[in-house]
Design a protein around this motif. Structure first.
Motif, PDB file in Angstrom:
ATOM      1  N   ILE A  51       0.837  -1.201   0.000  1.00 22.82           N
ATOM      2  CA  ILE A  51       0.000   0.000   0.000  1.00 22.82           C
ATOM      3  C   ILE A  51       0.872   1.252   0.000  1.00 22.82           C
ATOM      4  O   ILE A  51       0.623   2.210  -0.752  1.00 22.82           O
ATOM      5  N   VAL A  52       1.900   1.266   0.821  1.00 19.49           N
ATOM      6  CA  VAL A  52       2.811   2.422   0.873  1.00 19.49           C
ATOM      7  C   VAL A  52       3.500   2.619  -0.469  1.00 19.49           C
ATOM      8  O   VAL A  52       3.619   3.752  -0.976  1.00 19.49           O
ATOM      9  N   ALA A  53       3.945   1.503  -1.074  1.00 21.07           N
ATOM     10  CA  ALA A  53       4.630   1.599  -2.369  1.00 21.07           C
ATOM     11  C   ALA A  53       3.708   2.153  -3.444  1.00 21.07           C
ATOM     12  O   ALA A  53       4.112   3.005  -4.251  1.00 21.07           O
ATOM     13  N   MET A  54       2.454   1.699  -3.467  1.00 21.91           N
ATOM     14  CA  MET A  54       1.516   2.210  -4.456  1.00 21.91           C
ATOM     15  C   MET A  54       1.174   3.675  -4.196  1.00 21.91           C
ATOM     16  O   MET A  54       0.967   4.458  -5.121  1.00 21.91           O
ATOM     17  N   GLY A  55       1.130   4.049  -2.908  1.00 23.13           N
ATOM     18  CA  GLY A  55       0.923   5.456  -2.592  1.00 23.13           C
ATOM     19  C   GLY A  55       2.060   6.324  -3.076  1.00 23.13           C
ATOM     20  O   GLY A  55       1.853   7.417  -3.625  1.00 23.13           O
ATOM     21  N   LEU A  56       3.295   5.844  -2.892  1.00 22.84           N
ATOM     22  CA  LEU A  56       4.460   6.588  -3.372  1.00 22.84           C
ATOM     23  C   LEU A  56       4.471   6.664  -4.895  1.00 22.84           C
ATOM     24  O   LEU A  56       4.846   7.698  -5.471  1.00 22.84           O
ATOM     25  N   PHE A  57       4.078   5.573  -5.545  1.00 17.87           N
ATOM     26  CA  PHE A  57       3.990   5.572  -7.005  1.00 17.87           C
ATOM     27  C   PHE A  57       2.996   6.626  -7.485  1.00 17.87           C
ATOM     28  O   PHE A  57       3.279   7.402  -8.409  1.00 17.87           O
ATOM     29  N   SER A  58       1.831   6.688  -6.826  1.00 14.51           N
ATOM     30  CA  SER A  58       0.825   7.677  -7.201  1.00 14.51           C
ATOM     31  C   SER A  58       1.333   9.096  -6.966  1.00 14.51           C
ATOM     32  O   SER A  58       1.136   9.991  -7.793  1.00 14.51           O
ATOM     33  N   ALA A  59       2.002   9.282  -5.822  1.00 20.95           N
ATOM     34  CA  ALA A  59       2.520  10.612  -5.507  1.00 20.95           C
ATOM     35  C   ALA A  59       3.591  11.037  -6.506  1.00 20.95           C
ATOM     36  O   ALA A  59       3.654  12.209  -6.914  1.00 20.95           O
ATOM     37  N   LEU A  60       4.432  10.092  -6.908  1.00 19.63           N
ATOM     38  CA  LEU A  60       5.483  10.402  -7.876  1.00 19.63           C
ATOM     39  C   LEU A  60       4.886  10.816  -9.214  1.00 19.63           C
ATOM     40  O   LEU A  60       5.332  11.805  -9.830  1.00 19.63           O
ATOM     41  N   VAL A  61       3.877  10.074  -9.665  1.00 18.63           N
ATOM     42  CA  VAL A  61       3.240  10.424 -10.933  1.00 18.63           C
ATOM     43  C   VAL A  61       2.568  11.785 -10.839  1.00 18.63           C
ATOM     44  O   VAL A  61       2.663  12.614 -11.756  1.00 18.63           O
ATOM     45  N   ALA A  62       1.893  12.041  -9.710  1.00 14.74           N
ATOM     46  CA  ALA A  62       1.245  13.343  -9.530  1.00 14.74           C
ATOM     47  C   ALA A  62       2.272  14.470  -9.530  1.00 14.74           C
ATOM     48  O   ALA A  62       2.042  15.550 -10.104  1.00 14.74           O
ATOM     49  N   PHE A  63       3.426  14.232  -8.885  1.00 14.81           N
ATOM     50  CA  PHE A  63       4.489  15.245  -8.863  1.00 14.81           C
ATOM     51  C   PHE A  63       5.023  15.495 -10.267  1.00 14.81           C
ATOM     52  O   PHE A  63       5.220  16.644 -10.676  1.00 14.81           O
ATOM     53  N   LEU A  64       5.268  14.411 -11.001  1.00 14.89           N
ATOM     54  CA  LEU A  64       5.768  14.562 -12.368  1.00 14.89           C
ATOM     55  C   LEU A  64       4.756  15.287 -13.242  1.00 14.89           C
ATOM     56  O   LEU A  64       5.131  16.052 -14.131  1.00 14.89           O
ATOM     57  N   ALA A  65       3.463  15.045 -12.976  1.00 13.89           N
ATOM     58  CA  ALA A  65       2.427  15.730 -13.745  1.00 13.89           C
ATOM     59  C   ALA A  65       2.530  17.235 -13.553  1.00 13.89           C
ATOM     60  O   ALA A  65       2.422  18.024 -14.499  1.00 13.89           O
ATOM     61  N   GLY A  66       2.759  17.665 -12.292  1.00 10.20           N
ATOM     62  CA  GLY A  66       2.906  19.092 -12.042  1.00 10.20           C
ATOM     63  C   GLY A  66       4.207  19.649 -12.590  1.00 10.20           C
ATOM     64  O   GLY A  66       4.273  20.799 -13.033  1.00 10.20           O
ATOM     65  N   PHE A  67       5.248  18.832 -12.580  1.00 12.09           N
ATOM     66  CA  PHE A  67       6.557  19.280 -13.064  1.00 12.09           C
ATOM     67  C   PHE A  67       6.597  19.378 -14.584  1.00 12.09           C
ATOM     68  O   PHE A  67       7.161  20.324 -15.148  1.00 12.09           O
ATOM     69  N   LEU A  68       5.987  18.404 -15.259  1.00  8.42           N
ATOM     70  CA  LEU A  68       6.031  18.372 -16.723  1.00  8.42           C
ATOM     71  C   LEU A  68       5.023  19.322 -17.356  1.00  8.42           C
ATOM     72  O   LEU A  68       5.204  19.741 -18.499  1.00  8.42           O
ATOM     73  N   GLY A  69       3.984  19.634 -16.598  1.00  4.12           N
ATOM     74  CA  GLY A  69       2.957  20.489 -17.188  1.00  4.12           C
ATOM     75  C   GLY A  69       1.942  19.656 -17.952  1.00  4.12           C
ATOM     76  O   GLY A  69       2.045  18.422 -18.045  1.00  4.12           O
ATOM     77  N   PRO A  70       0.937  20.277 -18.525  1.00  4.50           N
ATOM     78  CA  PRO A  70      -0.133  19.547 -19.212  1.00  4.50           C
ATOM     79  C   PRO A  70       0.360  18.811 -20.454  1.00  4.50           C
ATOM     80  O   PRO A  70       1.190  19.329 -21.199  1.00  4.50           O
ATOM     81  N   LEU A  71      -0.138  17.612 -20.639  1.00  5.47           N
ATOM     82  CA  LEU A  71       0.134  16.834 -21.844  1.00  5.47           C
ATOM     83  C   LEU A  71      -1.130  16.826 -22.699  1.00  5.47           C
ATOM     84  O   LEU A  71      -2.238  17.015 -22.207  1.00  5.47           O
ATOM     85  N   ASP A  72      -0.966  16.582 -23.974  1.00  5.57           N
ATOM     86  CA  ASP A  72      -2.142  16.457 -24.831  1.00  5.57           C
ATOM     87  C   ASP A  72      -1.828  15.512 -25.978  1.00  5.57           C
ATOM     88  O   ASP A  72      -0.693  15.065 -26.149  1.00  5.57           O
ATOM     89  N   GLY A  73      -2.846  15.194 -26.737  1.00  2.08           N
ATOM     90  CA  GLY A  73      -2.670  14.361 -27.917  1.00  2.08           C
ATOM     91  C   GLY A  73      -2.155  12.973 -27.597  1.00  2.08           C
ATOM     92  O   GLY A  73      -2.525  12.346 -26.599  1.00  2.08           O
ATOM     93  N   MET A  74      -1.264  12.481 -28.444  1.00  5.39           N
ATOM     94  CA  MET A  74      -0.745  11.117 -28.322  1.00  5.39           C
ATOM     95  C   MET A  74       0.088  10.931 -27.064  1.00  5.39           C
ATOM     96  O   MET A  74       0.109   9.836 -26.486  1.00  5.39           O
ATOM     97  N   ALA A  75       0.762  11.978 -26.611  1.00  3.73           N
ATOM     98  CA  ALA A  75       1.574  11.853 -25.396  1.00  3.73           C
ATOM     99  C   ALA A  75       0.684  11.555 -24.191  1.00  3.73           C
ATOM    100  O   ALA A  75       0.988  10.662 -23.382  1.00  3.73           O
ATOM    101  N   LEU A  76      -0.423  12.269 -24.063  1.00  6.84           N
ATOM    102  CA  LEU A  76      -1.348  12.038 -22.953  1.00  6.84           C
ATOM    103  C   LEU A  76      -1.982  10.660 -23.060  1.00  6.84           C
ATOM    104  O   LEU A  76      -2.129   9.953 -22.060  1.00  6.84           O
ATOM    105  N   LEU A  77      -2.348  10.247 -24.259  1.00 14.71           N
ATOM    106  CA  LEU A  77      -2.966   8.938 -24.453  1.00 14.71           C
ATOM    107  C   LEU A  77      -1.984   7.822 -24.111  1.00 14.71           C
ATOM    108  O   LEU A  77      -2.343   6.842 -23.449  1.00 14.71           O
ATOM    109  N   ALA A  78      -0.722   7.960 -24.554  1.00 12.21           N
ATOM    110  CA  ALA A  78       0.283   6.928 -24.280  1.00 12.21           C
ATOM    111  C   ALA A  78       0.541   6.791 -22.784  1.00 12.21           C
ATOM    112  O   ALA A  78       0.601   5.671 -22.248  1.00 12.21           O
ATOM    113  N   VAL A  79       0.683   7.931 -22.099  1.00  9.56           N
ATOM    114  CA  VAL A  79       0.905   7.888 -20.655  1.00  9.56           C
ATOM    115  C   VAL A  79      -0.322   7.314 -19.946  1.00  9.56           C
ATOM    116  O   VAL A  79      -0.211   6.527 -18.997  1.00  9.56           O
ATOM    117  N   GLY A  80      -1.515   7.682 -20.410  1.00 14.76           N
ATOM    118  CA  GLY A  80      -2.736   7.154 -19.813  1.00 14.76           C
ATOM    119  C   GLY A  80      -2.837   5.645 -19.939  1.00 14.76           C
ATOM    120  O   GLY A  80      -3.221   4.949 -18.997  1.00 14.76           O
TER     121      GLY A  80
END
Length: 314
Positions: A51-80
Motif C-alpha cells: 500500500i505504501v509503495a503504491m501510494g508513493l507511485f501515485s505521488a510520484l506520478v502526480a508530482f511529475l504531472a505538475g513538473f512536466l505540465g499539461p500533456l495532450d494528444g498522443m503523449a497524454l494517451l500513451a501515458v494514460g
C-alpha cells in the motif's frame, strides 16, 4: 504388474520416498516442507509495504504531472494507457507472491486474467452501456444511483470475475488449496479492473495524470480485493462442508462492496478533482482498503489452515 508412479516434490521435483509429506494434494521434500511450514508473519507487513509503495507511485506520478505540465494528444494517451496497465501488473505480482505453498501455473494465471478482461469488454460493457444504459438514468437521484451501482454494476463486474474462475480453474487439479481461491479471484478482479481502466483512458483520450493515476490505482486495488474475497468463499465451499448459500453469500458480499465502491468514486472525472471529488475518492479508497486488509487476514488464515491440516502419508 503396473509400476506405481514416482512421487516428486511439487517445487524442486526431487523423487520422494515414503512417508510423503503432503499439503493439500501436493508432496514436498523435507527441505521445502520446512520452508513453507515455518512461522510466517509477513502477510500484514507485505500488505502495508504494498500500500505504501503504491501510494508513493501515485505521488510520484502526480508530482511529475505538475513538473512536466499539461500533456495532450498522443503523449497524454500513451501515458494514460501506461497508467492503466502498470497498477494491475504490480498488484498481480503482489498477490501471486503471497501463495508461498506453491505458486500457481503462470499459464493458468494468464488465462484467468485474459478471460476476465475479455468478458468484461464483450459482455460487461455491453450490459451496462447498451442494455441497461446505466449512464442515462442512474444519476437521477441518490437512491437510484446507489441501487444501480450495487444491483447492476457491482453484480455485473463480480459475475464476470466469478465466471473466469469457475470456468477455467475451479474444477482443475491446480485449484487444490484455499489460497488458490484468493489468488485466482484477485487475478480475475484485476482482469476486470484492467478493462475498466483501459476504457477510462480511451474514452477520455488520455487522462490528466494526477487524478488518473489515483483513480486507476484505487480501482485496481478494489477489484482485486473484491475478487479475492469472493474466491475465498469459493475455496471454502470446495474444501469444507458449507451450506448451499455459502458461495452466493460471498458473491453478494463482494458484489455489494463492488457496487458501493463504484458509487462512491462515480464523481471522479478525468478533467480534475474538486473537494467533492476528493471526498468521493477517499471514501472509495476506504472501502478498497478495508476489503484489502480483510483479504490479507484471510490469506494468512488460509495458509495456516492448510499447514495445520498437513500430514505424512505413505
Amino acid at each position: 504388474m503396473t509400476q506405481k508412479p514416482t512421487i516428486v516434490c511439487c517445487i524442486c521435483e526431487t523423487p520422494l520416498d515414503p512417508p510423503y509429506t503432503i499439503l493439500g494434494q501436493r508432496a514436498y521434500c523435507a527441505h521445502h516442507f520446512a520452508l513453507v511450514n515455518k512461522p510466517h508473519v509477513g502477510f500484514w507487513r507485505a500488505g502495508v509495504v504494498q500500500i505504501v509503495a503504491m501510494g508513493l507511485f501515485s505521488a510520484l506520478v502526480a508530482f511529475l504531472a505538475g513538473f512536466l505540465g499539461p500533456l495532450d494528444g498522443m503523449a497524454l494517451l500513451a501515458v494514460g494507457l501506461l497508467l492503466a496497465l502498470v497498477p494491475s501488473l504490480i498488484w498481480l505480482v503482489f498477490f501471486y507472491q503471497q501463495d508461498r505453498l506453491e505458486p500457481e501455473p503462470k499459464h493458468r494465471i494468464a488465462a484467468v486474467f485474459l478471460l476476465a478482461l475479455l468478458l468484461a469488454d464483450v459482455i460487461g460493457r455491453r450490459l451496462l452501456h447498451e442494455w441497461f444504459q446505466v449512464r442515462v438514468w442512474a444519476s437521477s437521484d441518490t437512491f437510484t444511483s446507489l441501487a444501480a451501482a450495487i444491483l447492476i454494476v457491482g453484480i455485473t463486474w463480480q459475475a464476470i470475475a466469478y465466471l473466469a474462475v469457475r470456468l477455467l480453474v475451479y474444477a482443475t487439479p491446480e485449484f487444490d488449496e484455499r489460497m488458490d481461491g484468493i489468488v485466482y479471484g484477485t487475478v480475475a478482479g484485476l482482469g476486470v479492473a484492467t478493462l475498466i481502466n483501459l476504457r477510462y483512458v480511451l474514452d477520455n483520450g488520455g487522462v490528466a495524470l494526477a487524478p488518473g493515476v489515483i483513480n486507476v490505482v484505487t480501482l485496481s486495488l478494489a477489484q482485486a480485493s473484491f475478487g479475492g474475497l469472493m474466491g475465498y468463499f469459493m475455496a471454502e465451499a470446495k474444501f469444507t462442508h458449507r451450506p448451499a448459500w455459502w458461495v452466493p453469500l460471498g458473491f453478494a458480499l463482494a458484489a455489494g462492496l463492488n457496487g458501493l465502491f463504484t458509487w462512491l468514486i462515480g464523481e471522479v472525472s478525468a478533467a480534475g478533482l474538486s473537494v467533492v471529488y476528493w471526498r468521493s475518492l477517499l471514501l472509495g479508497l476506504g472501502v478498497a482498503l478495508a476489503a484489502f486488509f480483510t483479504l490479507v487476514g484471510l490469506m494468512r488464515r488460509s495458509t495456516e489452515v492448510t499447514l495445520r491440516q498437513s500430514g505424512r502419508h505413505s
